[in-house]
Motif scaffolding. Structure first.
Motif, PDB file in Angstrom:
ATOM      1  N   ILE A  61       0.825  -1.204   0.000  1.00 15.15           N
ATOM      2  CA  ILE A  61       0.000   0.000   0.000  1.00 15.15           C
ATOM      3  C   ILE A  61       0.861   1.255   0.000  1.00 15.15           C
ATOM      4  O   ILE A  61       0.564   2.238  -0.687  1.00 15.15           O
ATOM      5  N   ALA A  62       1.955   1.230   0.759  1.00 12.37           N
ATOM      6  CA  ALA A  62       2.805   2.420   0.868  1.00 12.37           C
ATOM      7  C   ALA A  62       3.452   2.802  -0.458  1.00 12.37           C
ATOM      8  O   ALA A  62       3.904   3.940  -0.625  1.00 12.37           O
ATOM      9  N   ASP A  63       3.495   1.850  -1.409  1.00 12.87           N
ATOM     10  CA  ASP A  63       4.126   2.118  -2.708  1.00 12.87           C
ATOM     11  C   ASP A  63       3.141   2.620  -3.755  1.00 12.87           C
ATOM     12  O   ASP A  63       3.530   2.904  -4.892  1.00 12.87           O
TER      13      ASP A  63
END
Length: 214
Positions: A5-7
């Protein structure tokens, strides 16, 4: 394996927004952006997040549909007995948020809430499809029900009762108008250095325009 998700990120670069170029009135600026959003054929362009809070500060948010806007404010319709209706009675302040991802734009509108006139609610209610008018009678919005079957049974009974008759507006259903006191226009820009132009209503009735850091 799915992408972390952070990417997940998008580089915004379609437009820019300058305080030198915006309208002196936020409603006029909104009208410009609204016209561009309509021209862009955005699906459900009038979908907006409505954020409310109870008298003790408990927040709640949901998607509703904008049904009109003028210099007086932004109008939407709902069941007055719903959870949002209860919160608006307790605390007549709210925030609207539009996110038009196709244009990389967001508009945040904060203001005071009032009910529209009964006449205005009647006019809009009569313009709705028959099924929607019956639905306004059939659903005790936000109340706990045992099953969907209860809704379907009530709907069928109402269809029979109203057959060949004018369907009146329920007194528990109508419109609200949000009268803005602050409006922020957000334009996505590269490197997360977004443009944010903020309007705040002064005691004189004029609007102060300022740039906010992203």
């Amino acid at each position: 394996m799915s992408k972390p998700i952070a990417d997940i990120r998008i580089e915004y670069k379609r437009h820019s927004l300058s305080e030198k170029d915006v309208q002196h009135d936020p409603i006029r600026q909104f009208d410009l952006w609204w016209t561009e959003a309509i021209s862009s054929q955005i699906e459900e362009v009038n979908a907006m997040t409505l954020a409310t809070a109870s008298s003790d500060g408990l927040p709640s948010a949901r998607i509703v549909l904008l049904k009109g806007f003028t210099e007086e404010g932004f109008v939407f319709f709902t069941n007055y007995n719903s959870y949002k209706g209860q919160q608006l009675d307790e605390n007549p302040r709210a925030c609207l948020v539009f996110f038009w991802k196709e244009l990389e734009r967001q508009v945040r509108i904060t203001g005071l809430i009032e009910k529209v006139s009964a006449e205005e609610s009647d006019v809009y209610f009569s313009s709705r499809p028959e099924s929607s008018r019956i639905g306004a009678w059939a659903s005790p919005q936000s109340k706990v029900i045992e099953s969907r079957g209860i809704l379907e049974t009530t709907e069928a009974e109402l269809q029979k009762a109203f057959e060949g008759k004018e369907i009146p507006r329920p007194l528990h259903w109508g419109g609200y108008r949000l009268k803005p006191v602050s409006v922020e226009f957000w334009q996505g820009r590269p490197s997360r250095l977004h443009d944010r132009i903020h309007y705040s209503l002064e005691e004189t009735g004029n609007w102060r325009i300022e740039r906010l850091a992203p």
